[in-house]
Design an enzyme around this catalytic site. Structure first.
Site, PDB file in Angstrom:
ATOM      1  N   HIS A  34       0.864  -1.179   0.000  1.00  0.00           N
ATOM      2  CA  HIS A  34       0.000   0.000   0.000  1.00  0.00           C
ATOM      3  C   HIS A  34       0.905   1.235   0.000  1.00  0.00           C
ATOM      4  O   HIS A  34       2.146   1.096  -0.069  1.00  0.00           O
ATOM      5  CB  HIS A  34      -0.949  -0.027   1.203  1.00  0.00           C
ATOM      6  CG  HIS A  34      -0.255  -0.268   2.516  1.00  0.00           C
ATOM      7  ND1 HIS A  34       0.644   0.620   3.061  1.00  0.00           N
ATOM      8  CD2 HIS A  34      -0.303  -1.319   3.375  1.00  0.00           C
ATOM      9  CE1 HIS A  34       1.099   0.141   4.205  1.00  0.00           C
ATOM     10  NE2 HIS A  34       0.549  -1.041   4.417  1.00  0.00           N
ATOM     11  N   HIS A  37       4.113   1.295   2.205  1.00  0.00           N
ATOM     12  CA  HIS A  37       5.281   0.608   1.647  1.00  0.00           C
ATOM     13  C   HIS A  37       5.890   1.430   0.509  1.00  0.00           C
ATOM     14  O   HIS A  37       7.109   1.546   0.383  1.00  0.00           O
ATOM     15  CB  HIS A  37       4.882  -0.750   1.051  1.00  0.00           C
ATOM     16  CG  HIS A  37       4.270  -1.719   2.008  1.00  0.00           C
ATOM     17  ND1 HIS A  37       2.947  -2.076   1.956  1.00  0.00           N
ATOM     18  CD2 HIS A  37       4.800  -2.417   3.040  1.00  0.00           C
ATOM     19  CE1 HIS A  37       2.687  -2.976   2.900  1.00  0.00           C
ATOM     20  NE2 HIS A  37       3.785  -3.194   3.587  1.00  0.00           N
ATOM     21  N   GLN A  61       7.451 -15.506  12.242  1.00  0.00           N
ATOM     22  CA  GLN A  61       7.066 -14.392  13.112  1.00  0.00           C
ATOM     23  C   GLN A  61       5.566 -14.429  13.463  1.00  0.00           C
ATOM     24  O   GLN A  61       5.075 -13.549  14.150  1.00  0.00           O
ATOM     25  CB  GLN A  61       7.465 -13.047  12.509  1.00  0.00           C
ATOM     26  CG  GLN A  61       6.639 -12.591  11.324  1.00  0.00           C
ATOM     27  CD  GLN A  61       7.201 -11.330  10.695  1.00  0.00           C
ATOM     28  OE1 GLN A  61       8.284 -11.340  10.127  1.00  0.00           O
ATOM     29  NE2 GLN A  61       6.472 -10.229  10.827  1.00  0.00           N
ATOM     30  N   VAL A 179       2.370   6.503   6.977  1.00  0.00           N
ATOM     31  CA  VAL A 179       1.448   7.036   5.963  1.00  0.00           C
ATOM     32  C   VAL A 179       0.028   6.654   6.387  1.00  0.00           C
ATOM     33  O   VAL A 179      -0.226   5.512   6.773  1.00  0.00           O
ATOM     34  CB  VAL A 179       1.778   6.474   4.566  1.00  0.00           C
ATOM     35  CG1 VAL A 179       0.766   6.946   3.536  1.00  0.00           C
ATOM     36  CG2 VAL A 179       3.190   6.887   4.160  1.00  0.00           C
ATOM     37  N   SER A 188      -2.364  -0.152   6.572  1.00  0.00           N
ATOM     38  CA  SER A 188      -1.866  -1.456   6.989  1.00  0.00           C
ATOM     39  C   SER A 188      -2.463  -2.513   6.078  1.00  0.00           C
ATOM     40  O   SER A 188      -3.626  -2.408   5.674  1.00  0.00           O
ATOM     41  CB  SER A 188      -2.292  -1.733   8.434  1.00  0.00           C
ATOM     42  OG  SER A 188      -2.146  -3.115   8.723  1.00  0.00           O
TER      43      SER A 188
HETATM   44  P1  AMP Z   1       4.907  -5.186   6.397  1.00  0.00           P
HETATM   45  O1  AMP Z   1       4.702  -5.562   4.978  1.00  0.00           O
HETATM   46  O2  AMP Z   1       3.651  -4.929   7.159  1.00  0.00           O
HETATM   47  O3  AMP Z   1       5.861  -6.121   7.103  1.00  0.00           O
HETATM   48  O4  AMP Z   1       5.638  -3.771   6.366  1.00  0.00           O
HETATM   49  C1  AMP Z   1       6.830  -3.594   5.635  1.00  0.00           C
HETATM   50  C2  AMP Z   1       7.396  -2.251   5.985  1.00  0.00           C
HETATM   51  O5  AMP Z   1       6.460  -1.217   5.651  1.00  0.00           O
HETATM   52  C3  AMP Z   1       7.683  -2.107   7.497  1.00  0.00           C
HETATM   53  O6  AMP Z   1       8.910  -1.419   7.671  1.00  0.00           O
HETATM   54  C4  AMP Z   1       6.514  -1.302   7.958  1.00  0.00           C
HETATM   55  O7  AMP Z   1       6.802  -0.527   9.121  1.00  0.00           O
HETATM   56  C5  AMP Z   1       6.267  -0.399   6.769  1.00  0.00           C
HETATM   57  N1  AMP Z   1       4.907   0.137   6.808  1.00  0.00           N
HETATM   58  C6  AMP Z   1       3.747  -0.551   6.994  1.00  0.00           C
HETATM   59  N2  AMP Z   1       2.694   0.282   7.055  1.00  0.00           N
HETATM   60  C7  AMP Z   1       3.189   1.537   6.921  1.00  0.00           C
HETATM   61  C8  AMP Z   1       2.603   2.840   6.903  1.00  0.00           C
HETATM   62  N3  AMP Z   1       1.300   3.029   7.041  1.00  0.00           N
HETATM   63  N4  AMP Z   1       3.431   3.908   6.749  1.00  0.00           N
HETATM   64  C9  AMP Z   1       4.763   3.727   6.618  1.00  0.00           C
HETATM   65  N5  AMP Z   1       5.373   2.535   6.612  1.00  0.00           N
HETATM   66  C10 AMP Z   1       4.606   1.449   6.760  1.00  0.00           C
END
Ligand code: AMP
Length: 293
Positions: A34, A37, A61, A179, A188
């Site tokens: 999204h 990312h 995890q 974001v 998320s």
């Molecule tokens: P994930 O795919 O949920 O493991 O997230 C991958 C990376 O994207 C991690 O470093 C998260 O902290 C980051 N991330 C997830 N959601 C957001 C967001 N809303 N704003 C900024 N970074 C994000």
């Protein structure tokens, strides 16, 4: 965009960059990308010559009963989005590539991983061992100059920074702001689990954090800020797993607002989704005379 399934392929593809001292930026993700990312990928593209995005839903995890099997997967779309944002390589290994038979090593950061999401009544510190083990492996596979993480997962950033420092991993960790959707909900991959009604209720989470933030900026105490924030969650029938004030780097509890920055961090289950969010109030913005209100 080059897609690699094995560490050997990825390394071979990156060799020419490394040989010519081109800067490599790395964005680890679990996919279902999204705008949160994408903001990391864009920043990585701005600051580096080559950008590697990884997509790996890391089984170790997730605790039994968590959403590993139902976690959204959308590789074709992720590939398009990350390529448009400036990624040059996608690393998307199978679980057997990362954890072949006989795999027996765990990277565990103590202390920081035992609070907030790592508390036994939350996801437990085993969640973070899964994160640090995979992030360590990914950093070794990619060997980037810089790796990009979102401040939304503030505890993950603190834990990864500690691992990199403790193990002398030669990478700069960059943490970028959360974001949000237009109405304030942190983006998320798990927001898609929310029904329309739960999506509305979930808004109480960023609102509670804003209430805590304004309380501190108005000179009120930490406990009063937390009380007001929890009251907002309760209005939306949300019982937080935790809503705490912590130092954003050490994650030590903060009981008095004053000279140090304070992070309010929250986790709560809303319908089918477990959501987390946080806000950091910078020290220089906190009035030094904290009233007893
Ligand atoms: P994930 O795919 O949920 O493991 O997230 C991958 C990376 O994207 C991690 O470093 C998260 O902290 C980051 N991330 C997830 N959601 C957001 C967001 N809303 N704003 C900024 N970074 C994000």
């Amino acid at each position: 965009m080059n897609v690699h399934r094995t560490v050997a392929e990825l390394r071979r593809a990156l060799d020419p960059d490394r040989g010519s001292k081109r800067r490599i930026g790395f964005v680890p993700t679990m996919g279902a990308l999204h705008e949160g990312h994408i903001s990391l990928v864009e920043k990585a593209a701005e600051e580096n010559d080559t950008v590697v995005v990884s997509i790996f839903v890391n089984p170790i995890q997730f605790a039994p009963g968590e959403d590993f099997n139902s976690y959204p997967r959308s590789e074709a779309r992720d590939l398009e989005l990350s390529s448009a944002a400036g990624a040059t390589h996608l690393f998307a290994p199978e679980a057997t590539e990362m954890y072949p038979p006989g795999f027996g090593t765990e990277v565990h950061v103590s202390g920081l991983t035992e609070v907030l999401c790592g508390a036994p009544e939350a996801r437990g510190s085993g969640h973070f061992s899964g994160v640090t083990t995979v992030v360590c492996k990914l950093l070794n596979a990619v060997q980037p100059d810089r790796a990009y993480f979102g401040q939304k997962d503030a505890q993950q950033v603190a834990v990864v920074r500690r691992m990199v420092r403790d193990l002398n991993i030669p990478v700069e960790i960059r943490a970028l702001p959360t974001v949000r959707e237009a109405d304030g909900l942190a983006m998320s991959s798990r927001n898609r689990y929310l029904s329309a009604e739960d999506r509305e209720r979930a808004l109480a989470i960023p609102q509670a954090l804003e209430i805590a933030r304004h309380s501190i900026l108005d000179g009120r105490s930490i406990s009063s800020a937390i009380e007001s924030a929890v009251a907002r969650l309760e209005e939306a029938a949300i019982a937080p797993e935790y809503l705490e004030a912590r130092d954003p780097d050490t994650l030590a509890p903060v009981t008095e607002a004053g000279r140090e920055p304070v992070m309010f961090a929250v986790a709560a289950r809303v319908g089918q989704a477990r959501l987390i969010d946080n806000t950091v109030v910078e020290a220089q913005r906190i009035p030094q005379e904290v009233s007893s209100r």
